[in-house]
Design a protein around this motif. Structure first.
Motif, PDB file in Angstrom:
ATOM      1  N   GLN A   1       0.732  -1.286   0.193  1.00 14.98           N
ATOM      2  CA  GLN A   1       0.120  -0.153  -0.082  1.00 14.98           C
ATOM      3  C   GLN A   1       1.055   1.241  -0.166  1.00 14.98           C
TER       4      GLN A   1
ATOM      5  N   PRO B   1       0.712   7.037   3.178  1.00 12.90           N
ATOM      6  CA  PRO B   1      -0.262   8.140   3.170  1.00 12.90           C
ATOM      7  C   PRO B   1       0.074   9.271   2.800  1.00 12.90           C
TER       8      PRO B   1
ATOM      9  N   ALA C   1      -4.494  12.554   7.204  1.00  6.75           N
ATOM     10  CA  ALA C   1      -4.640  11.762   6.030  1.00  6.75           C
ATOM     11  C   ALA C   1      -5.616  10.436   6.124  1.00  6.75           C
ATOM     12  N   ILE C   2      -6.406  10.501   5.326  1.00  4.09           N
ATOM     13  CA  ILE C   2      -7.187   9.356   5.229  1.00  4.09           C
ATOM     14  C   ILE C   2      -6.918   8.244   4.449  1.00  4.09           C
ATOM     15  N   VAL C   3      -6.859   6.942   5.109  1.00  3.95           N
ATOM     16  CA  VAL C   3      -6.376   5.703   4.330  1.00  3.95           C
ATOM     17  C   VAL C   3      -7.493   4.460   4.553  1.00  3.95           C
ATOM     18  N   ASP C   4      -7.615   3.585   3.537  1.00  4.16           N
ATOM     19  CA  ASP C   4      -8.578   2.456   3.966  1.00  4.16           C
ATOM     20  C   ASP C   4      -7.677   1.584   4.543  1.00  4.16           C
ATOM     21  N   GLY C   5      -8.406   1.215   5.999  1.00  2.59           N
ATOM     22  CA  GLY C   5      -7.607  -0.080   6.675  1.00  2.59           C
ATOM     23  C   GLY C   5      -8.530  -1.217   6.570  1.00  2.59           C
TER      24      GLY C   5
ATOM     25  N   ARG D   1     -12.249   3.200   6.825  1.00  3.14           N
ATOM     26  CA  ARG D   1     -11.347   4.561   6.485  1.00  3.14           C
ATOM     27  C   ARG D   1     -10.699   4.718   7.899  1.00  3.14           C
ATOM     28  N   GLU D   2      -9.367   5.107   8.011  1.00  5.50           N
ATOM     29  CA  GLU D   2      -9.075   5.276   9.258  1.00  5.50           C
ATOM     30  C   GLU D   2      -7.827   6.485   9.102  1.00  5.50           C
TER      31      GLU D   2
ATOM     32  N   GLY E   1      -4.182   7.740   8.671  1.00  8.06           N
ATOM     33  CA  GLY E   1      -3.028   7.181   8.078  1.00  8.06           C
ATOM     34  C   GLY E   1      -1.763   8.135   8.520  1.00  8.06           C
TER      35      GLY E   1
END
Length: 218
Positions: free
Chosen positions: A145, A148, A202-206, A210-211, A213
């Motif tokens: 991945q 972020p 900064a938002i990421v896909d966990g 979404r969480e 990052g």
């Protein structure tokens, strides 16, 4: 000699006799006040549980209580106190459960039976990515991945627990509060967060949606 004259004669001879009680008076009787009763707190109960999921990197997970009372939060400190660094899905535990900040929480692990563990089922919405094969049939490494982006989205800390190692941030436009782990704070050089504190994220896909990052103070 009369009795009165005899008494006065004895006083002149021996002097006035002191009052045996003097200024002392016996204290009044009293009853000891009743000792106030300490408020009784809810005690932890013992029950069997099954690991629903546990993430050692994030430092927590959840167990399903077999007494039908639902789930309970499980922090890594309880796992480590029982002599383990992680618990696979399906592991059977005997635990102590008490009230926590946001519901039931495991306060101690009494026994661990990993013989009931099994492969964790894929989460809803998750999908496996084919690895493909390179020369000589060797599997290609799975793509990592991307890091972020810079934390530019404004948000407000809803709550954060340094003991549990995680918290949540509210961001406008997001359906749910965003999970933030202590490792994200450590990468940003932050020791903790306070409720109501302004941040940029900064938002990421966990794994569970979404969480956060990356994070910085506003």
């Amino acid at each position: 000699m009369g009795r009165g004259n005899e008494h006065r004669s004895r006083q002149r001879q021996f002097g006035a006799q002191p009052d045996p009680w003097g200024d002392y008076a016996p204290p009044p009787s009293y009853e000891r006040p009743a000792r106030p009763q300490a408020p009784r707190t809810a005690s932890a109960r013992e029950t069997e549980a099954r690991v629903k999921w546990f993430n050692a990197d994030k430092g927590f997970g959840f167990v399903e209580l077999t007494d039908g009372s639902g789930e309970a939060f499980l922090h890594i400190r309880q796992v480590e106190a029982a002599g383990h660094s992680a618990l696979p899905f399906g592991t059977t535990l005997v635990v102590r459960v008490g009230p926590g900040q946001k519901g039931s929480e495991v306060t101690g692990i009494l026994s661990v039976d990993t013989s009931t563990a099994e492969p964790e089922p894929p989460r809803r919405g998750a999908h496996t990515q084919p690895t493909g094969h390179g020369p000589a049939g060797r599997p290609q490494p799975r793509q990592l991945q991307a890091a972020p982006a810079a934390p530019n989205t404004p948000g407000v800390v809803k709550w954060y627990s340094a003991v549990k190692g995680f918290g949540f941030v509210t961001v406008d436009g997001e359906d749910k509060d965003l999970f933030v782990h202590v490792s994200v704070l450590e990468r940003a050089g932050l020791g903790g967060l306070e409720p109501g504190q302004g941040v940029r994220v900064a938002i990421v896909d966990g794994r569970k949606g979404r969480e956060v990052g990356a994070i910085a103070l506003a």
